[in-house]
Scaffold this motif. Structure first.
Motif, PDB file in Angstrom:
ATOM      1  N   TRP A  37       0.831  -1.204   0.000  1.00 22.04           N
ATOM      2  CA  TRP A  37       0.000   0.000   0.000  1.00 22.04           C
ATOM      3  C   TRP A  37       0.869   1.258   0.000  1.00 22.04           C
ATOM      4  CZ3 TRP A  37      -0.437   4.207   3.213  1.00 22.04           C
ATOM      5  CH2 TRP A  37      -1.512   5.061   2.965  1.00 22.04           C
ATOM      6  N   LEU A  38       1.921   1.264   0.803  1.00 18.22           N
ATOM      7  CA  LEU A  38       2.766   2.451   0.903  1.00 18.22           C
ATOM      8  C   LEU A  38       3.471   2.736  -0.414  1.00 18.22           C
ATOM      9  CD1 LEU A  38       3.893   4.728   2.591  1.00 18.22           C
ATOM     10  CD2 LEU A  38       5.730   3.212   3.349  1.00 18.22           C
ATOM     11  N   VAL A  39       4.007   1.697  -1.054  1.00 22.53           N
ATOM     12  CA  VAL A  39       4.686   1.892  -2.337  1.00 22.53           C
ATOM     13  C   VAL A  39       3.705   2.393  -3.384  1.00 22.53           C
ATOM     14  CG1 VAL A  39       5.946   0.771  -4.215  1.00 22.53           C
ATOM     15  CG2 VAL A  39       6.461   0.182  -1.843  1.00 22.53           C
ATOM     16  N   GLY A 198       2.860   2.726  -9.886  1.00 17.92           N
ATOM     17  CA  GLY A 198       1.788   2.799  -8.898  1.00 17.92           C
ATOM     18  C   GLY A 198       0.495   2.176  -9.389  1.00 17.92           C
ATOM     19  N   CYS A 199       0.155   2.404 -10.668  1.00 15.19           N
ATOM     20  CA  CYS A 199      -1.059   1.805 -11.244  1.00 15.19           C
ATOM     21  C   CYS A 199      -0.947   0.287 -11.289  1.00 15.19           C
ATOM     22  CB  CYS A 199      -1.294   2.358 -12.647  1.00 15.19           C
ATOM     23  SG  CYS A 199      -1.854   4.085 -12.686  1.00 15.19           S
ATOM     24  N   ALA A 200       0.233  -0.221 -11.650  1.00 10.47           N
ATOM     25  CA  ALA A 200       0.436  -1.673 -11.729  1.00 10.47           C
ATOM     26  C   ALA A 200       0.275  -2.305 -10.349  1.00 10.47           C
ATOM     27  CB  ALA A 200       1.820  -1.981 -12.291  1.00 10.47           C
ATOM     28  N   LEU A 201       0.853  -1.690  -9.329  1.00 12.24           N
ATOM     29  CA  LEU A 201       0.776  -2.241  -7.981  1.00 12.24           C
ATOM     30  C   LEU A 201      -0.621  -2.070  -7.386  1.00 12.24           C
ATOM     31  CD1 LEU A 201       2.748  -3.716  -6.153  1.00 12.24           C
ATOM     32  CD2 LEU A 201       3.287  -1.542  -5.047  1.00 12.24           C
ATOM     33  N   SER A 202      -1.417  -1.174  -7.950  1.00 19.82           N
ATOM     34  CA  SER A 202      -2.780  -0.974  -7.463  1.00 19.82           C
ATOM     35  C   SER A 202      -3.638  -2.219  -7.648  1.00 19.82           C
ATOM     36  CB  SER A 202      -3.437   0.208  -8.185  1.00 19.82           C
ATOM     37  OG  SER A 202      -2.800   1.420  -7.863  1.00 19.82           O
ATOM     38  N   PHE A 203      -3.285  -3.072  -8.630  1.00 20.72           N
ATOM     39  CA  PHE A 203      -4.025  -4.312  -8.832  1.00 20.72           C
ATOM     40  C   PHE A 203      -3.785  -5.295  -7.683  1.00 20.72           C
ATOM     41  CE2 PHE A 203      -3.785  -2.688 -13.185  1.00 20.72           C
ATOM     42  CZ  PHE A 203      -5.105  -2.861 -13.597  1.00 20.72           C
ATOM     43  N   PRO A 207      -4.859   1.647  -3.480  1.00 17.93           N
ATOM     44  CA  PRO A 207      -4.557   2.653  -2.443  1.00 17.93           C
ATOM     45  C   PRO A 207      -5.752   2.997  -1.564  1.00 17.93           C
ATOM     46  CG  PRO A 207      -4.661   3.659  -4.627  1.00 17.93           C
ATOM     47  CD  PRO A 207      -4.680   2.175  -4.838  1.00 17.93           C
ATOM     48  N   TRP A 208      -6.979   2.762  -2.057  1.00 19.31           N
ATOM     49  CA  TRP A 208      -8.152   3.097  -1.270  1.00 19.31           C
ATOM     50  C   TRP A 208      -8.512   2.005  -0.251  1.00 19.31           C
ATOM     51  CZ3 TRP A 208      -8.151   2.431  -6.576  1.00 19.31           C
ATOM     52  CH2 TRP A 208      -8.682   1.226  -7.053  1.00 19.31           C
ATOM     53  N   GLN A 209      -7.866   0.839  -0.358  1.00 11.15           N
ATOM     54  CA  GLN A 209      -8.126  -0.227   0.608  1.00 11.15           C
ATOM     55  C   GLN A 209      -7.207  -0.071   1.818  1.00 11.15           C
ATOM     56  OE1 GLN A 209      -7.912  -4.112  -1.179  1.00 11.15           O
ATOM     57  NE2 GLN A 209      -9.721  -3.805  -2.438  1.00 11.15           N
ATOM     58  N   MET A 210      -7.641   0.805   2.707  1.00 12.55           N
ATOM     59  CA  MET A 210      -6.839   1.122   3.876  1.00 12.55           C
ATOM     60  C   MET A 210      -7.769   1.594   4.989  1.00 12.55           C
ATOM     61  SD  MET A 210      -3.810   1.500   5.247  1.00 12.55           S
ATOM     62  CE  MET A 210      -3.045   2.391   6.595  1.00 12.55           C
ATOM     63  N   ASP A 211      -7.551   1.098   6.179  1.00 11.69           N
ATOM     64  CA  ASP A 211      -8.372   1.505   7.319  1.00 11.69           C
ATOM     65  C   ASP A 211      -7.808   2.809   7.881  1.00 11.69           C
ATOM     66  OD1 ASP A 211     -10.113   1.686   9.393  1.00 11.69           O
ATOM     67  OD2 ASP A 211      -9.247   0.044  10.581  1.00 11.69           O
ATOM     68  N   PHE A 212      -8.162   3.905   7.241  1.00 11.67           N
ATOM     69  CA  PHE A 212      -7.613   5.201   7.612  1.00 11.67           C
ATOM     70  C   PHE A 212      -8.068   5.648   9.012  1.00 11.67           C
ATOM     71  CE2 PHE A 212      -7.595   5.241   2.967  1.00 11.67           C
ATOM     72  CZ  PHE A 212      -6.293   5.618   2.709  1.00 11.67           C
ATOM     73  N   LYS A 213      -9.250   5.201   9.431  1.00 11.57           N
ATOM     74  CA  LYS A 213      -9.773   5.623  10.725  1.00 11.57           C
ATOM     75  C   LYS A 213      -8.948   5.080  11.891  1.00 11.57           C
ATOM     76  CE  LYS A 213     -14.563   6.077   9.127  1.00 11.57           C
ATOM     77  NZ  LYS A 213     -15.973   5.616   9.313  1.00 11.57           N
TER      78      LYS A 213
END
Length: 313
Positions: A37-39, A198-203, A207-213
């Protein structure tokens, strides 16, 4: 640009990159941030910001002009996947399984790998100075990873593997981009390469799959530092420094990257470094200094420039 401004940019950029690695380790350890996720996130945001800088500048047509020709578009995609993504991911994985100091120092094996490549491809002869550099780098890695004891490695095997792969990826990243950088601004090449990676690693990890709360406010400040300062500004400032300094001077001062990574790892994260690990650190940083100060035709950067036509894109 004045020399003083050039010094400011390269010192600041190199320091940010080294510290950024240590802050990433903090995110992995204390907040369980996933390396994928960070990368993904740092590549997408930093790439977007770099292209935005280019769009604001004079040669804004280059941002999309690089995609109009298949001879530049295809190599750019390869560069983004095998170069940029590989460098960023292997570096972060080495940090996750080891620490920022070891990861950064192992990545600095890239100049040695480039020398070996040029010799094996018969583009350059291995002179005495090159033998010394390779030997010094190997001794440095031995002490860094073993702390003087063969029976017990001071870092995990995975950290070593990812660190060596990071050095290999950095060498490819340097060699493969030569022709592209001759035709387009470096901000365009690196900006798009970051977005492609970044787009390739998104698969794998969107980046939106993160428990930001679940993250405290402190973690957000660390994330902002890694993405903005440790990635985007670190690269941008290094490029800016070349307007006021020679490439050799910028490369020399760029050795502050592993130094800042080592110091912040030891004094901020409290990772203990043994005596022989410090000896290994000095050896590897010494390799960077020797390469940067070299003035003869066997210098790695000169070899690459002189033989750029022989590299296939």
């Amino acid at each position: 640009m004045s020399r003083k401004r050039g010094l400011f940019f390269v010192i600041t950029g190199a320091t940010f990159w080294g510290i950024g690695g240590t802050v990433s380790k903090k995110l992995f350890q204390q907040y369980s941030i996933d390396v994928d996720w960070l990368v993904t996130t740092r590549l997408l945001i930093a790439g977007f910001l770099l292209l935005t800088i280019q769009l604001i500048g004079k040669d804004r047509s280059q941002v999309f002009g690089i995609w109009k020709n298949k001879e530049t578009a295809v190599p750019l995609i390869i560069y983004g996947l095998v170069g940029m993504l590989a460098v960023q991911y292997t570096y972060m994985a080495a940090i996750q399984h080891g620490n920022a100091a070891v990861a950064t120092l192992l990545q600095y094996l890239a100049p040695v790998i480039i020398i070996i490549y040029l010799v094996l491809s018969k583009q350059s002869a291995l002179v005495k100075r090159d033998w010394f550099i390779v030997t010094l780098a190997l001794i440095g890695c031995f002490f860094l990873l073993t702390n003087g004891s063969i029976s017990k490695l001071s870092v995990s095997t995975l950290a070593i593997v990812w660190g060596i792969l990071s050095g290999l990826a950095a060498a490819f990243y340097t060699l493969y981009a030569i022709r592209l950088l001759k035709q387009f601004n470096s901000l365009v090449i690196v900006g798009w390469a970051m977005i492609i990676g970044g787009c390739a690693l998104s698969f794998i990890h969107p980046p939106w799959q993160m428990d930001f709360k679940s993250l405290p406010l402190e973690a957000y400040f660390y994330l902002i530092f890694v993405i903005i300062f440790g990635t985007m500004i670190a690269f941008w400032f290094y490029i800016k420094s070349l307007q006021g300094l020679s490439a050799k001077e910028s490369s020399l001062l760029g050795s502050l990257e592993p130094l800042s990574a080592v110091l912040t790892t030891v004094f901020w994260l409290k990772d203990r470094f043994g005596f022989f690990q410090w000896v290994g650190t000095v050896c590897i940083i010494g390799v960077v200094f020797i390469l940067a100060l070299s003035k003869d035709s066997t210098d790695v950067t000169n070899k690459i420039a002189e033989n750029e036509k022989s590299f296939e894109v």
